[in-house]
Design an enzyme around this catalytic site. Structure first.
Site, mmCIF file in Angstrom:
data_model
loop_
_atom_site.group_PDB
_atom_site.id
_atom_site.type_symbol
_atom_site.label_atom_id
_atom_site.label_comp_id
_atom_site.label_asym_id
_atom_site.label_seq_id
_atom_site.Cartn_x
_atom_site.Cartn_y
_atom_site.Cartn_z
ATOM 1 N N ARG A 1 0.775 -1.168 -0.048
ATOM 2 C CA ARG A 1 0.039 -0.022 -0.019
ATOM 3 C C ARG A 1 0.881 1.144 0.082
ATOM 4 O O ARG A 1 0.477 2.150 -0.457
ATOM 5 C CB ARG A 1 -0.907 -0.037 1.299
ATOM 6 C CG ARG A 1 -2.039 -1.086 1.101
ATOM 7 C CD ARG A 1 -2.581 -1.204 2.527
ATOM 8 N NE ARG A 1 -1.622 -1.404 3.612
ATOM 9 C CZ ARG A 1 -1.792 -1.336 4.944
ATOM 10 N NH1 ARG A 1 -3.327 -1.246 5.389
ATOM 11 N NH2 ARG A 1 -1.110 -1.382 5.788
ATOM 12 N N LYS A 27 5.477 -18.539 6.473
ATOM 13 C CA LYS A 27 4.678 -19.028 7.641
ATOM 14 C C LYS A 27 4.146 -17.831 8.526
ATOM 15 O O LYS A 27 4.459 -16.745 8.287
ATOM 16 C CB LYS A 27 5.709 -19.787 8.603
ATOM 17 C CG LYS A 27 6.744 -18.782 9.348
ATOM 18 C CD LYS A 27 7.119 -19.381 10.630
ATOM 19 C CE LYS A 27 7.450 -18.506 11.666
ATOM 20 N NZ LYS A 27 8.073 -19.032 12.793
ATOM 21 N N HIS A 44 11.640 -22.090 6.471
ATOM 22 C CA HIS A 44 12.908 -21.515 6.065
ATOM 23 C C HIS A 44 13.867 -22.588 6.701
ATOM 24 O O HIS A 44 15.247 -22.426 6.288
ATOM 25 C CB HIS A 44 13.301 -20.068 6.445
ATOM 26 C CG HIS A 44 13.542 -19.860 7.884
ATOM 27 N ND1 HIS A 44 12.393 -19.405 8.672
ATOM 28 C CD2 HIS A 44 14.588 -19.654 8.554
ATOM 29 C CE1 HIS A 44 12.744 -19.078 9.761
ATOM 30 N NE2 HIS A 44 14.298 -19.228 9.883
ATOM 31 N N LYS A 102 18.335 -24.359 5.344
ATOM 32 C CA LYS A 102 19.319 -24.343 5.859
ATOM 33 C C LYS A 102 20.190 -25.491 5.434
ATOM 34 O O LYS A 102 19.767 -26.392 5.453
ATOM 35 C CB LYS A 102 19.268 -24.216 7.234
ATOM 36 C CG LYS A 102 18.666 -22.953 7.833
ATOM 37 C CD LYS A 102 18.489 -22.975 9.549
ATOM 38 C CE LYS A 102 17.821 -21.857 10.005
ATOM 39 N NZ LYS A 102 18.611 -20.697 9.680
ATOM 40 N N GLU A 149 16.176 -18.914 21.782
ATOM 41 C CA GLU A 149 16.658 -18.063 21.354
ATOM 42 C C GLU A 149 16.910 -17.013 22.670
ATOM 43 O O GLU A 149 16.173 -17.181 23.792
ATOM 44 C CB GLU A 149 15.594 -16.839 20.730
ATOM 45 C CG GLU A 149 15.253 -17.316 19.346
ATOM 46 C CD GLU A 149 14.202 -16.466 18.779
ATOM 47 O OE1 GLU A 149 14.490 -15.675 18.273
ATOM 48 O OE2 GLU A 149 12.920 -16.634 19.185
ATOM 49 N N ASP A 197 4.253 -21.115 17.053
ATOM 50 C CA ASP A 197 5.471 -20.322 16.146
ATOM 51 C C ASP A 197 6.727 -21.328 15.800
ATOM 52 O O ASP A 197 7.147 -20.932 14.865
ATOM 53 C CB ASP A 197 5.963 -19.285 17.290
ATOM 54 C CG ASP A 197 6.841 -18.300 16.671
ATOM 55 O OD1 ASP A 197 6.468 -17.825 15.432
ATOM 56 O OD2 ASP A 197 7.902 -17.804 17.170
ATOM 57 N N HIS A 239 8.840 -25.593 12.394
ATOM 58 C CA HIS A 239 10.020 -25.772 12.587
ATOM 59 C C HIS A 239 10.787 -27.022 13.201
ATOM 60 O O HIS A 239 11.472 -27.998 12.696
ATOM 61 C CB HIS A 239 10.949 -24.588 13.209
ATOM 62 C CG HIS A 239 10.550 -23.261 12.315
ATOM 63 N ND1 HIS A 239 10.547 -23.135 11.183
ATOM 64 C CD2 HIS A 239 10.320 -22.037 13.095
ATOM 65 C CE1 HIS A 239 10.393 -22.007 10.803
ATOM 66 N NE2 HIS A 239 10.072 -21.430 11.853
ATOM 67 N N LYS A 268 11.907 -18.605 24.336
ATOM 68 C CA LYS A 268 12.518 -17.154 24.047
ATOM 69 C C LYS A 268 13.193 -16.692 25.496
ATOM 70 O O LYS A 268 12.683 -17.133 26.606
ATOM 71 C CB LYS A 268 11.279 -16.264 23.902
ATOM 72 C CG LYS A 268 10.508 -16.478 22.569
ATOM 73 C CD LYS A 268 10.306 -15.228 21.927
ATOM 74 C CE LYS A 268 10.009 -15.365 20.386
ATOM 75 N NZ LYS A 268 10.980 -15.383 19.243
#
Ligand code: NDP
Length: 502
Positions: free
Chosen positions: A47, A153, A183, A187, A221, A240, A245, A341
């Protein structure tokens, strides 16, 4: 493979973070290596108001400072930008696709392209339904030539929404032309799992319940949710990370050898792994899944203090679970899966623990940990560590361990970038490394059971863990049930020191 001579890549969401940080630098690399079709152009849409020149200017500033481009690659940015165009449209408004159609037409003679189109959906998932509908209504899909679509995703929010998306996509595209991106599969280190297993005679003969004690799959992470609160609070760690994954990593670790390495054989084996996972019954869910949420610590705020998150949010930022695969190869071998996380470090790895030798001839020296294991490090510091038994030097005969390491960074191999590989494959018409419809639905079917259980039992424990720690102690208790413990790498892993365990 079907690399067309001419192709337009049409990116929806061209003014977004994914496009500028990942897609465009990857496309520069592909352009630099001359691996795109002869007559190739990119048409960005969103947009935000740009024309071709101002969009090129917008991209130039990001590309020139992109950390993923080398000096030589930066040298071709100006030539690359000449094949980039832009059309302002509202992707939720089908009438505005007439302008996109006109843009495609206006470039068709120059690029000798009468309708070969690859669409990339890099928009919020709320637009994943409307975009193919509008592409169809506008007549763009009726042009002659190939039509492929790449979807980011998350593909669905649960089984129902994933099925709905699949039914919309299959109305307009053949399954082999739908590229659902995960993704992780792009890898190099993930693809290497198959080579370690099936391209070598060392591991495959012992890759089964007779020699393997248990397996850990970890993707954690060291950051919180940053500015993604709006998305994350509706998703949580299970949706998530685990449903997509981590299930892909599980499939590659546990699958039977595909008859060939092609899109059907490989993806048939993925789905067989999912079908063999033991049923997620209510009692299983209760006893084998640990949900966590990070809380405030000295160095970091808690999840509930993050921007856009409610003070009573019960979203999981950590999951640890144990599952079994009911087949001949894996009967009785626990697979421990973990994501979180705000953990002490960022690491994704698979750790395969081998059973101890049956003859306990040598005693363990106190200071050495026991157990031979293979670590497949996906990121960072990509590589492989094999820990083997050795004699602990000195008097007597005591058992010790040593680590043999292979680091991609230190080798002559360049691991490349997942998005480069996946975009190249979609241009060349190879969907092998993309998720097939049946795998998406099979995976959601399993995880829906967990989500439904949590809905039905809102009092299910959500264990707090201080930000920057390795998660709730209940997760340690989960793995301790089989006499094992998590492999927690140190913070300072380096390419010269892949193995460093707390
Ligand atoms: P951004 O919010 O940065 O960008 C979204 C893009 O969609 C913008 O170009 C925006 O442009 C456009 N857009 C069109 N219509 C709307 C609308 N109604 N509301 C909001 N934006 C709209 O998102 P990302 O680039 O980070 O992510 C895009 C997709 O990729 C998401 O589905 C995400 O889950 C996925 N993804 C992203 C990753 C990343 O690293 N960023 C990694 C993995 C997946 P405009 O406002 O000009 O229309």
């Amino acid at each position: 493979m079907n690399m067309p001579k001419s192709l337009f890549l049409v990116i929806f969401g061209a003014s977004g973070d994914l496009t500028r940080r990942k897609l465009m630098p990857s496309l520069v690399k592909i352009f630099f290596q001359k691996r795109s079709p002869e007559n190739f152009a990119i048409i960005g849409t969103a947009r935000s108001v740009y024309d071709d020149e101002s969009y090129r200017g917008y991209l130039r500033q990001y590309l020139q400072t992109s950390p993923s481009l080398s000096e030589e690659e930066r040298g071709c940015i100006e030539d690359f930008l000449k094949i980039v165009y832009y059309q302002t449209i509202d992707p939720a408004e089908c009438s505005s696709y007439l302008m996109l159609d006109a843009k495609i037409e206006s470039l068709s003679t120059e690029y000798d392209n009468s309708g070969n189109l690859l669409f990339y959906l890099a928009t919020p998932p709320s637009l994943y339904e409307i975009i193919p509908e509008c592409l169809s209504k506008s007549g763009i899909l009726k042009k002659k030539g190939l039509k492929r679509i790449i979807v980011e995703k998350p593909f669905g929010y649960d089984l129902k929404s994933a099925k709905k998306l699949n039914s919309i996509y299959s109305k307009y595209f053949k399954e082999e032309d739908i590229y659902r991106i995960d993704h992780f599969l792009g890898k190099e280190t993930v693809q290497n799992i198959m080579v370690t297993r099936f391209g070598s005679t060392i591991y495959e003969p012992i890759w089964n319940r007779n020699y393997i004690d248990y397996v850990e799959i970890t993707a954690v992470e060291n950051m919180g949710i940053e500015n993604r609160g709006g998305y994350y609070d509706h998703a949580g760690a299970l949706r998530d990370m685990v449903q997509n994954h981590l299930m892909q990593l599980l499939a590659l670790t546990a699958m039977e050898p595909p008859a060939r390495f092609d899109k059907d054989s490989f993806r048939n084996e993925v789905i067989k792994v999912y079908q063999s996972i033991s049923d997620f019954s209510e009692s299983y869910i209760k006893d084998n899944i640990i949900r966590g949420q990070y809380t405030e610590s000295e160095t970091s705020k808690g999840y509930r203090q993050e921007k856009g998150i409610g003070a009573d949010s019960r979203t999981d930022t950590y999951i640890a679970m144990c599952l079994y695969i009911d087949n001949w190869r894996w009967e009785g071998v626990p697979f421990f899966i973990r994501t979180g996380k705000n953990m002490p470090t960022k690491v994704t790895e698979i750790v395969v623990h081998f059973k101890p030798a049956p003859l306990k001839m040598f005693k363990l020296r106190d200071e050495h940990r026991s157990g031979e294991k293979l670590i497949l490090r996906i990121q960072p510091n990509e590589g492989i560590v094999q820990r083997v038994a050795m004699k602990s030097p000195g008097s007597g005969f005591f058992l010790g361990n040593m680590e043999m390491e292979f680091s991609y960074e230190k080798s002559r191999y360049n691991t490349g970038d997942a998005y480069v590989r996946l975009i190249e494959d979609s241009i060349a018409g190879d969907p092998t490394l993309f998720t097939r419809q049946d795998a998406v639905e099979q995976s959601w079917e399993m995880f829906d059971k967990i989500l439904e259980y949590w809905d039905k039992h809102p009092d299910t424990h959500l264990y707090g863990y201080p930000a920057g720690t390795w998660g709730p102690k209940e997760a340690d208790e989960l793995i301790a049930k089989v006499g094992a413990e998590w492999t927690n790498p140190c913070k300072n892993l380096t390419n010269s020191n892949l193995y460093c365990e707390l």
